[in-house]
Scaffold this motif. Structure first.
Motif, PDB file in Angstrom:
ATOM      1  N   SER A  88       0.700  -1.144  -0.032  1.00  0.00           N
ATOM      2  CA  SER A  88      -0.093  -0.108  -0.091  1.00  0.00           C
ATOM      3  C   SER A  88       0.738   1.106   0.091  1.00  0.00           C
ATOM      4  O   SER A  88       0.427   2.162  -0.459  1.00  0.00           O
ATOM      5  CB  SER A  88      -0.952   0.176   1.302  1.00  0.00           C
ATOM      6  OG  SER A  88      -1.803  -1.120   1.263  1.00  0.00           O
ATOM      7  N   LYS A  89       1.975   1.238   0.578  1.00  0.00           N
ATOM      8  CA  LYS A  89       2.801   2.412   0.516  1.00  0.00           C
ATOM      9  C   LYS A  89       4.326   2.016   0.459  1.00  0.00           C
ATOM     10  O   LYS A  89       4.778   0.894   0.850  1.00  0.00           O
ATOM     11  CB  LYS A  89       2.813   3.235   1.767  1.00  0.00           C
ATOM     12  CG  LYS A  89       2.525   2.359   3.076  1.00  0.00           C
ATOM     13  CD  LYS A  89       2.176   3.458   4.269  1.00  0.00           C
ATOM     14  CE  LYS A  89       1.938   2.579   5.367  1.00  0.00           C
ATOM     15  NZ  LYS A  89       2.024   2.963   6.840  1.00  0.00           N
ATOM     16  N   GLY A  90       5.075   2.891  -0.107  1.00  0.00           N
ATOM     17  CA  GLY A  90       6.657   2.772  -0.485  1.00  0.00           C
ATOM     18  C   GLY A  90       6.866   1.575  -1.521  1.00  0.00           C
ATOM     19  O   GLY A  90       7.928   1.723  -1.931  1.00  0.00           O
ATOM     20  N   GLY A  91       6.006   1.009  -2.468  1.00  0.00           N
ATOM     21  CA  GLY A  91       6.108   0.258  -3.620  1.00  0.00           C
ATOM     22  C   GLY A  91       7.140  -0.878  -3.202  1.00  0.00           C
ATOM     23  O   GLY A  91       7.890  -1.186  -4.168  1.00  0.00           O
ATOM     24  N   SER A  92       7.061  -1.323  -1.815  1.00  0.00           N
ATOM     25  CA  SER A  92       8.144  -2.322  -1.617  1.00  0.00           C
ATOM     26  C   SER A  92       7.911  -3.665  -2.388  1.00  0.00           C
ATOM     27  O   SER A  92       8.863  -4.618  -2.525  1.00  0.00           O
ATOM     28  CB  SER A  92       8.302  -2.780  -0.015  1.00  0.00           C
ATOM     29  OG  SER A  92       7.132  -2.848   0.514  1.00  0.00           O
ATOM     30  N   ASP A  94       4.952  -5.813  -5.280  1.00  0.00           N
ATOM     31  CA  ASP A  94       3.794  -6.026  -6.090  1.00  0.00           C
ATOM     32  C   ASP A  94       3.880  -7.195  -7.236  1.00  0.00           C
ATOM     33  O   ASP A  94       4.942  -7.142  -7.962  1.00  0.00           O
ATOM     34  CB  ASP A  94       3.788  -4.492  -7.213  1.00  0.00           C
ATOM     35  CG  ASP A  94       2.844  -4.435  -7.900  1.00  0.00           C
ATOM     36  OD1 ASP A  94       1.908  -5.337  -7.978  1.00  0.00           O
ATOM     37  OD2 ASP A  94       2.606  -3.127  -8.620  1.00  0.00           O
ATOM     38  N   TYR A 117      -0.958  -4.210   2.645  1.00  0.00           N
ATOM     39  CA  TYR A 117      -1.132  -4.454   0.770  1.00  0.00           C
ATOM     40  C   TYR A 117      -2.733  -4.610   0.618  1.00  0.00           C
ATOM     41  O   TYR A 117      -3.260  -4.655   1.694  1.00  0.00           O
ATOM     42  CB  TYR A 117      -0.286  -5.792   0.558  1.00  0.00           C
ATOM     43  CG  TYR A 117      -0.625  -6.999   1.171  1.00  0.00           C
ATOM     44  CD1 TYR A 117      -1.729  -7.874   0.568  1.00  0.00           C
ATOM     45  CD2 TYR A 117      -0.078  -7.453   2.327  1.00  0.00           C
ATOM     46  CE1 TYR A 117      -2.180  -9.037   1.186  1.00  0.00           C
ATOM     47  CE2 TYR A 117      -0.321  -8.720   2.806  1.00  0.00           C
ATOM     48  CZ  TYR A 117      -1.303  -9.502   2.256  1.00  0.00           C
ATOM     49  OH  TYR A 117      -1.784 -10.627   2.783  1.00  0.00           O
ATOM     50  N   THR A 120      -4.792  -3.953  -6.073  1.00  0.00           N
ATOM     51  CA  THR A 120      -5.231  -2.717  -6.964  1.00  0.00           C
ATOM     52  C   THR A 120      -6.305  -2.612  -7.724  1.00  0.00           C
ATOM     53  O   THR A 120      -6.938  -1.704  -7.861  1.00  0.00           O
ATOM     54  CB  THR A 120      -3.963  -2.119  -7.564  1.00  0.00           C
ATOM     55  OG1 THR A 120      -3.684  -3.321  -8.575  1.00  0.00           O
ATOM     56  CG2 THR A 120      -2.559  -1.966  -6.927  1.00  0.00           C
ATOM     57  N   LYS A 126      -7.657  -6.495   1.388  1.00  0.00           N
ATOM     58  CA  LYS A 126      -6.405  -5.919   2.146  1.00  0.00           C
ATOM     59  C   LYS A 126      -6.003  -7.111   3.039  1.00  0.00           C
ATOM     60  O   LYS A 126      -6.448  -7.913   3.309  1.00  0.00           O
ATOM     61  CB  LYS A 126      -7.264  -4.851   3.184  1.00  0.00           C
ATOM     62  CG  LYS A 126      -7.347  -3.585   2.273  1.00  0.00           C
ATOM     63  CD  LYS A 126      -7.897  -2.744   3.320  1.00  0.00           C
ATOM     64  CE  LYS A 126      -8.720  -1.499   2.390  1.00  0.00           C
ATOM     65  NZ  LYS A 126      -7.860  -0.473   2.486  1.00  0.00           N
TER      66      LYS A 126
END
Length: 132
Positions: A88-92, A94, A117, A120, A126
């Motif tokens: 969900s944040k930081g693109g760590s 996908d 996470y 999308t 979630k």
């Protein structure tokens, strides 16, 4: 010559055998044993020694997962539509789009922490990846 239809006890025995066979076939998961029903944890060791998340019925199973830094996580889509598993944040991490009956693997972050996470495509889906 027509086939004689059983009567009496023979008819009852034939019906009982057919019913038992139907019950056995209906209970089979076709997976070579080991169960695997919905109540079983969806976290399992994969062939590569990593961890697995299953997407089924528009949910992540398990929704909360704890792994070691740098662990391989395989995501298997058992749903009828495409999904993602995306930090969900930081693109760590996908997975990108995962089509039905397909899988994708990502590497967990190397730093400890909680990483929420979502899918999308379906943001109501979630979960949280905990690295420790």
């Amino acid at each position: 010559m027509p086939f004689p239809f059983p009567t009496g006890a023979a008819r009852l025995a034939a019906a009982a055998c057919a019913l038992a066979l139907t019950a056995l076939v209906g209970c089979s998961d076709g997976g070579g044993g080991g169960g695997g029903g919905a109540t079983e944890s969806a976290t399992r060791s994969s062939a590569s020694g990593g961890t697995q998340v299953t997407i089924k019925d528009f949910t992540f199973e398990p929704a909360s997962l704890t792994v070691s830094p740098g662990a391989k996580v395989t995501v298997v889509n058992k749903d009828s539509t495409t999904h993602t598993l995306t930090a969900s944040k930081g693109g760590s991490f996908d997975t990108g789009d995962i089509a039905p009956s397909k899988s994708a693997t990502f590497t967990a972050p190397s730093t400890a922490g909680d990483f929420p996470y979502a899918c999308t495509i379906h943001p109501f889906m979630k979960g949280t990846l905990t690295v420790q």
